[in-house]
Design a protein around this motif. Structure first.
Motif, PDB file in Angstrom:
ATOM      1  N   ALA A  80      50.455  32.368  82.744  1.00 45.60           N
ATOM      2  CA  ALA A  80      49.887  33.606  83.273  1.00 45.60           C
ATOM      3  C   ALA A  80      50.539  34.823  82.629  1.00 45.60           C
ATOM      4  O   ALA A  80      49.858  35.807  82.298  1.00 45.60           O
ATOM      5  N   ALA A  81      51.854  34.777  82.442  1.00 46.49           N
ATOM      6  CA  ALA A  81      52.552  35.904  81.813  1.00 46.49           C
ATOM      7  C   ALA A  81      52.116  36.054  80.357  1.00 46.49           C
ATOM      8  O   ALA A  81      51.890  37.176  79.866  1.00 46.49           O
ATOM      9  N   PHE A  82      51.982  34.942  79.652  1.00 42.43           N
ATOM     10  CA  PHE A  82      51.524  34.968  78.270  1.00 42.43           C
ATOM     11  C   PHE A  82      50.124  35.584  78.181  1.00 42.43           C
ATOM     12  O   PHE A  82      49.862  36.473  77.362  1.00 42.43           O
ATOM     13  N   SER A  83      49.225  35.117  79.036  1.00 42.84           N
ATOM     14  CA  SER A  83      47.858  35.631  79.020  1.00 42.84           C
ATOM     15  C   SER A  83      47.823  37.106  79.411  1.00 42.84           C
ATOM     16  O   SER A  83      47.008  37.871  78.886  1.00 42.84           O
ATOM     17  N   ARG A 100      50.036  39.344  78.668  1.00 41.69           N
ATOM     18  CA  ARG A 100      50.389  40.129  77.482  1.00 41.69           C
ATOM     19  C   ARG A 100      49.177  40.292  76.568  1.00 41.69           C
ATOM     20  O   ARG A 100      48.939  41.368  76.005  1.00 41.69           O
ATOM     21  N   ALA A 101      48.406  39.216  76.428  1.00 36.92           N
ATOM     22  CA  ALA A 101      47.216  39.290  75.579  1.00 36.92           C
ATOM     23  C   ALA A 101      46.154  40.190  76.205  1.00 36.92           C
ATOM     24  O   ALA A 101      45.552  41.029  75.515  1.00 36.92           O
ATOM     25  N   GLU A 102      45.933  40.045  77.487  1.00 34.74           N
ATOM     26  CA  GLU A 102      44.884  40.820  78.160  1.00 34.74           C
ATOM     27  C   GLU A 102      45.161  42.323  78.126  1.00 34.74           C
ATOM     28  O   GLU A 102      44.240  43.131  78.260  1.00 34.74           O
ATOM     29  N   ALA A 103      46.398  42.705  77.927  1.00 30.05           N
ATOM     30  CA  ALA A 103      46.744  44.123  77.863  1.00 30.05           C
ATOM     31  C   ALA A 103      46.407  44.752  76.513  1.00 30.05           C
ATOM     32  O   ALA A 103      46.421  45.978  76.385  1.00 30.05           O
ATOM     33  N   LEU A 104      46.097  43.937  75.519  1.00 29.36           N
ATOM     34  CA  LEU A 104      45.802  44.452  74.179  1.00 29.36           C
ATOM     35  C   LEU A 104      44.410  45.062  74.115  1.00 29.36           C
ATOM     36  O   LEU A 104      43.502  44.664  74.851  1.00 29.36           O
ATOM     37  N   PRO A 105      44.206  46.042  73.203  1.00 32.90           N
ATOM     38  CA  PRO A 105      42.913  46.741  73.136  1.00 32.90           C
ATOM     39  C   PRO A 105      41.709  45.825  72.962  1.00 32.90           C
ATOM     40  O   PRO A 105      40.677  46.021  73.619  1.00 32.90           O
ATOM     41  N   ALA A 106      41.797  44.831  72.096  1.00 33.38           N
ATOM     42  CA  ALA A 106      40.635  43.965  71.839  1.00 33.38           C
ATOM     43  C   ALA A 106      40.204  43.221  73.095  1.00 33.38           C
ATOM     44  O   ALA A 106      39.003  43.020  73.327  1.00 33.38           O
ATOM     45  N   PHE A 107      41.168  42.795  73.909  1.00 38.12           N
ATOM     46  CA  PHE A 107      40.830  42.109  75.153  1.00 38.12           C
ATOM     47  C   PHE A 107      40.242  43.082  76.166  1.00 38.12           C
ATOM     48  O   PHE A 107      39.284  42.746  76.872  1.00 38.12           O
ATOM     49  N   ARG A 108      40.807  44.279  76.244  1.00 33.10           N
ATOM     50  CA  ARG A 108      40.287  45.261  77.199  1.00 33.10           C
ATOM     51  C   ARG A 108      38.893  45.736  76.812  1.00 33.10           C
ATOM     52  O   ARG A 108      38.082  46.076  77.669  1.00 33.10           O
ATOM     53  N   GLN A 109      38.597  45.741  75.505  1.00 34.50           N
ATOM     54  CA  GLN A 109      37.268  46.143  75.049  1.00 34.50           C
ATOM     55  C   GLN A 109      36.221  45.057  75.278  1.00 34.50           C
ATOM     56  O   GLN A 109      35.022  45.349  75.279  1.00 34.50           O
ATOM     57  N   GLY A 138      56.360  37.136  72.731  1.00 34.13           N
ATOM     58  CA  GLY A 138      55.696  37.038  71.443  1.00 34.13           C
ATOM     59  C   GLY A 138      54.506  36.098  71.480  1.00 34.13           C
ATOM     60  O   GLY A 138      53.929  35.830  72.545  1.00 34.13           O
ATOM     61  N   TRP A 139      54.166  35.553  70.298  1.00 30.86           N
ATOM     62  CA  TRP A 139      52.949  34.781  70.162  1.00 30.86           C
ATOM     63  C   TRP A 139      53.228  33.377  69.630  1.00 30.86           C
ATOM     64  O   TRP A 139      54.321  33.077  69.157  1.00 30.86           O
ATOM     65  N   ILE A 140      52.241  32.524  69.705  1.00 28.28           N
ATOM     66  CA  ILE A 140      52.408  31.091  69.470  1.00 28.28           C
ATOM     67  C   ILE A 140      52.961  30.797  68.078  1.00 28.28           C
ATOM     68  O   ILE A 140      53.855  29.962  67.913  1.00 28.28           O
ATOM     69  N   ALA A 141      52.425  31.461  67.060  1.00 26.55           N
ATOM     70  CA  ALA A 141      52.883  31.207  65.694  1.00 26.55           C
ATOM     71  C   ALA A 141      53.834  32.291  65.210  1.00 26.55           C
ATOM     72  O   ALA A 141      54.097  32.395  64.007  1.00 26.55           O
ATOM     73  N   GLY A 142      54.381  33.082  66.130  1.00 24.36           N
ATOM     74  CA  GLY A 142      55.248  34.187  65.738  1.00 24.36           C
ATOM     75  C   GLY A 142      54.424  35.316  65.147  1.00 24.36           C
ATOM     76  O   GLY A 142      53.215  35.216  64.960  1.00 24.36           O
ATOM     77  N   GLY A 143      55.063  36.414  64.854  1.00 21.88           N
ATOM     78  CA  GLY A 143      54.354  37.530  64.229  1.00 21.88           C
ATOM     79  C   GLY A 143      53.324  38.145  65.156  1.00 21.88           C
ATOM     80  O   GLY A 143      53.553  38.306  66.365  1.00 21.88           O
ATOM     81  N   ASN A 144      52.160  38.464  64.593  1.00 18.36           N
ATOM     82  CA  ASN A 144      51.117  39.132  65.354  1.00 18.36           C
ATOM     83  C   ASN A 144      50.266  38.145  66.142  1.00 18.36           C
ATOM     84  O   ASN A 144      50.319  36.941  65.921  1.00 18.36           O
ATOM     85  N   THR A 191      42.482  32.229  71.928  1.00 17.53           N
ATOM     86  CA  THR A 191      41.802  31.112  72.568  1.00 17.53           C
ATOM     87  C   THR A 191      42.468  30.738  73.880  1.00 17.53           C
ATOM     88  O   THR A 191      41.792  30.498  74.891  1.00 17.53           O
ATOM     89  N   VAL A 192      43.798  30.705  73.881  1.00 16.54           N
ATOM     90  CA  VAL A 192      44.530  30.376  75.107  1.00 16.54           C
ATOM     91  C   VAL A 192      44.260  31.411  76.194  1.00 16.54           C
ATOM     92  O   VAL A 192      43.964  31.063  77.348  1.00 16.54           O
ATOM     93  N   ALA A 193      44.344  32.680  75.853  1.00 15.61           N
ATOM     94  CA  ALA A 193      44.150  33.731  76.857  1.00 15.61           C
ATOM     95  C   ALA A 193      42.718  33.738  77.381  1.00 15.61           C
ATOM     96  O   ALA A 193      42.486  33.942  78.580  1.00 15.61           O
TER      97      ALA A 193
END
Length: 214
Positions: A185-188, A190-199, A147-153, A160-162
């Protein structure tokens, strides 16, 4: 609105990914602070990225200032930061560590890329490297296993961390023992796999797409 700067800057990428995540329309202009000095200085003579040109032509500098303004205009940007004090505190803690990581990693990158070897001051470089290591170690300890730092989405703190960790790996990965920060690295990842990061990959010259309003 126009976002000026290259996505291999973690600060530019931070803003771009946040805007893409929130569905805020913008035009990205990947103008380099080094290769396109004249073009950049015509927009912002401070030569600082990211630069945001607002719809009325006002020029804003600094990723924090830009995101603060965008949060006032676009509810989806504001929603990337939690409002409840305990969650806000956790997000602020992670954001501060990540911004320190960016700052120190950028300093080490510029020291190596721009300063002649005979003019480098080793005690200062060692101090910066120690600060970077401390920030990465703290992020590694505190990154959620799922999941994420503050929970939820996904939120701005996660972005910023990623972006910070992506810059470290991409620009000064040979100076950092990446294996020491497996949780981060595992946390980042997960973020890098999201569409906004890939775009908006951390690559020189890539143009981020126009976001579709949510």
């Amino acid at each position: 609105m126009e976002l000026i700067g290259m996505l291999d800057s973690p600060y530019v990428r931070r803003v771009a990914v946040a805007m893409l995540t929130a569905g805020v329309p913008f035009v990205h202009r990947p103008i380099s602070l080094f290769r396109h000095i004249d073009a950049f200085s015509k927009i912002n003579p401070l030569l600082k990225a990211p630069t945001l040109v607002a719809d009325d032509g006002t020029v804003l500098t600094d990723s924090g200032v830009i995101l603060d303004y965008l949060g006032c205009v676009f509810p989806n940007i504001a929603a990337l930061s939690p409002s409840a004090p305990p969650l806000r505190l956790s997000a602020a803690r992670a954001t501060g560590l990540a911004l320190t990581t960016m700052e120190k990693a950028v300093q080490l990158h510029y020291e190596r890329a721009l300063r002649p070897p005979e003019k480098r001051h080793e005690p200062w470089r060692a101090r910066v490297a120690g600060q970077l290591d401390a920030a990465l170690a703290a992020l590694d300890r505190e990154a959620p296993a799922s999941g994420w730092i503050a929970g939820g989405n996904l939120g701005l703190a996660d972005i910023t961390v990623a972006c910070a960790f992506g810059f470290v790996g991409g620009m000064i990965g040979d100076l950092v023992e990446a294996g020491r920060f497996a949780r981060l690295a595992a946390f980042s990842g997960r973020a890098e796999a999201l569409p906004a990061f890939r775009q908006a990959p951390a690559e020189d010259g890539v143009v981020a797409p126009v976001a579709l309003p949510h």
